[in-house]
Design an enzyme around this catalytic site. Structure first.
Site, PDB file in Angstrom:
ATOM      1  N   GLY A 165       0.624  -1.307   0.056  1.00 27.25           N
ATOM      2  CA  GLY A 165      -0.053  -0.030  -0.152  1.00 27.25           C
ATOM      3  C   GLY A 165       0.903   1.543  -0.028  1.00 27.25           C
ATOM      4  O   GLY A 165       0.542   2.111  -0.414  1.00 27.25           O
ATOM      5  N   SER A 166       1.899   1.177   0.737  1.00 25.71           N
ATOM      6  CA  SER A 166       2.899   2.300   0.640  1.00 25.71           C
ATOM      7  C   SER A 166       3.407   2.399  -0.576  1.00 25.71           C
ATOM      8  O   SER A 166       3.528   3.753  -0.988  1.00 25.71           O
ATOM      9  CB  SER A 166       3.930   2.082   1.806  1.00 25.71           C
TER      10      SER A 166
ATOM     11  N   ASP B  87      -7.257   1.413   4.190  1.00 22.40           N
ATOM     12  CA  ASP B  87      -7.970   0.851   5.447  1.00 22.40           C
ATOM     13  C   ASP B  87      -9.398   0.678   5.062  1.00 22.40           C
ATOM     14  O   ASP B  87      -9.988   0.591   6.028  1.00 22.40           O
ATOM     15  CB  ASP B  87      -7.775   1.825   6.776  1.00 22.40           C
TER      16      ASP B  87
ATOM     17  N   SER C 287      -4.072  -1.393   0.248  1.00 17.32           N
ATOM     18  CA  SER C 287      -3.100  -2.359   0.633  1.00 17.32           C
ATOM     19  C   SER C 287      -3.572  -3.553   0.748  1.00 17.32           C
ATOM     20  O   SER C 287      -4.915  -3.755   1.508  1.00 17.32           O
ATOM     21  CB  SER C 287      -2.725  -1.593   1.915  1.00 17.32           C
TER      22      SER C 287
ATOM     23  N   HIS D 174      -5.246  -5.730   6.649  1.00 14.26           N
ATOM     24  CA  HIS D 174      -6.225  -5.132   5.683  1.00 14.26           C
ATOM     25  C   HIS D 174      -7.450  -5.980   5.356  1.00 14.26           C
ATOM     26  O   HIS D 174      -7.301  -7.232   5.624  1.00 14.26           O
ATOM     27  CB  HIS D 174      -5.491  -4.320   4.549  1.00 14.26           C
TER      28      HIS D 174
ATOM     29  N   ASN E 124      10.990  -0.640  -9.518  1.00 15.28           N
ATOM     30  CA  ASN E 124      10.245  -1.824  -9.882  1.00 15.28           C
ATOM     31  C   ASN E 124       9.645  -2.429  -8.485  1.00 15.28           C
ATOM     32  O   ASN E 124       9.979  -2.474  -7.528  1.00 15.28           O
ATOM     33  CB  ASN E 124      11.434  -3.114 -10.096  1.00 15.28           C
TER      34      ASN E 124
END
Length: 438
Positions: A84-85, A192, A213, A218, A286
């Site tokens: 997710g980041s 979330d 995410s 999650h 990547n």
């Protein structure tokens, strides 16, 4: 023969998973984690099915997951990534790409966000040389104060990037309208909040880009993993290029000539006919997901509706129990944003002013009694060590953000939480509250 062996292996994998013992919940002994994954035999079979292919990068399952994920989310395109980041980074980098021309977010631009949240919602703003502008949140929904957001806009403002907090949508209907009127780009961090709606419309369908995410905490999981979702084809192409090293080629892994002109391009200062598979039109990364992760995602996605329903049931059940025990007078209990159907990630409690409860002592005792807790992530990002040397602006003050930093915590309502666990959690919160003088 190979197909028969595969079928036997998958059948045995399902049987093996089903044979595993499920531990019995013992109040006060069994730890109740604030988040967790719910897996079944089909998840195991999908994971092993992909591994039998020995295709270790994105493949058939990744293609399928992107297609089914976009459909489930209500967008035309999905691009899988490693977390997710990373999805947040990829989304912002897409909007900062020179390929967007005059619409791109340039270095030095201001981007409105909140400080009460997870750091990697804001980190891409900084990483792309832009200036976060923080506005306060309210205590009931723990989401952005929309009036403050509009007041924070200046001629330098180019975008808004905010997360739907703990599965409770911020008022994205109003925010999207503000962005439209002021010509701002909008990124919805839905990491979330998969499955939440507002005004009958799914979160993540209001902005230019949305992120998800698939970390085990999650709504669905691929272990590590995430996705960027969008409606416009040009954004999908830019995001895919940035995710795949910045290359100009859009062939899938293992495919060599999708464009039919692999050795016929003349791009940049390269010689005519330079291999298109090794031509780079962006400074990229990547960030690809593996096919084994995607296989797990395909299986998990089919259970999303059940997982969201269980989260909503557990939220309602814990809320009822806390109210019955009189704890609404001690804590601010979370309230859904008007017109929304949250897809709750956790249950946030904020100690009321004058209640006489020390949050740190409270969560320490809850953990001792085997009730898992978490804070609202970074609390106030501007007070984090990582932001000491970051250029940012605060519009107004962050009074409620500081309150959340000092006095808020959340407990688990994920699908693995059972009715006996909810009873124990509510009873334990009441007992510890009384113990500490509340």
């Amino acid at each position: 023969m190979t197909d028969t062996l595969r079928a036997e292996i998958l059948a045995l994998s399902r049987a093996h998973f089903e044979a595993r013992a499920n531990p019995r919940f013992v109040p006060g002994e069994t730890y109740i984690p604030p988040s967790g994954k719910v897996m079944d035999a089909e998840d195991c079979a999908h994971l092993i099915d992909a591994s039998l292919d020995m295709w270790l990068t994105a493949g058939r399952y990744a293609d399928r997951f992107e297609t089914e994920l976009a459909a489930a989310f209500g967008r035309r395109y999905a691009r899988l990534t490693v977390s997710g980041s990373a999805a947040n980074l990829l989304a912002f980098a897409t909007l900062a790409s020179p390929k967007l021309g005059d619409r791109r977010i340039r270095p030095g631009a201001e981007v409105i966000t909140v400080a009460a949240g997870f750091p990697t919602t804001v980190a891409p703003i900084v990483q792309n040389g832009c200036v976060p502008v923080f506005v306060d949140v309210d205590l009931e929904t723990h989401n952005v104060d929309v009036a403050l957001l509009e007041a924070a806009i200046t001629p330098q403002t180019r975008a808004v990037m905010i997360a739907h907090s703990l599965g409770n949508p911020f008022d994205v209907v109003r925010v999207a309208e503000i962005c439209r009127r002021h010509g701002l780009l909008l990124v919805e961090d839905c990491c979330d909040a998969f499955g939440a709606t507002i005004g009958g419309q799914g979160v993540g369908t209001f902005g230019d880009l949305a992120t998800l995410s698939f970390y085990p905490a999650h709504h669905i999981t691929t272990g590590e993993g995430g996705a960027v979702l969008m409606e416009r084809g040009p954004l999908a192409k830019i995001a895919e290029s940035l995710r795949d090293w910045g290359r100009d080629c859009y062939c899938k892994p293992g495919v060599s000539n999708t464009c039919g002109n692999r050795f016929g391009w003349k791009l940049g200062d390269l010689p005519h006919g330079y291999d298109h598979k090794y031509t780079y039109s962006q400074i990229g990364y990547n960030l690809k997901m593996t096919d084994m992760q995607a296989a797990l995602g395909v299986s998990q996605l089919g259970k999303l509706g059940h997982f969201v329903a269980r989260r909503r049931e557990n939220f309602a059940g814990l809320k009822r129990r806390l109210r019955e025990r009189g704890l609404a007078t001690v804590y601010h209990l979370p309230v859904a944003t008007p017109g929304s159907e949250p897809s709750w990630f956790g249950y946030l409690l904020t100690v009321r002013d004058g209640a006489g409860i020390d949050r740190n002592a409270l969560v320490a005792r809850l953990e001792e009694k085997r009730v898992g807790t978490r804070l609202l992530f970074a609390g106030n990002l501007t007070r984090q060590p990582a932001f000491r040397d970051v250029t940012y602006r605060v519009h107004g003050d962050l009074t409620h953000t500081d309150k959340i930093m000092r006095d808020s915590f959340w407990v688990g309502i994920w699908p693995g939480v059972t009715e006996p666990m909810l009873d124990y959690m509510a009873d334990t919160i009441l007992a510890v509250t009384r113990e500490l003088g509340g």
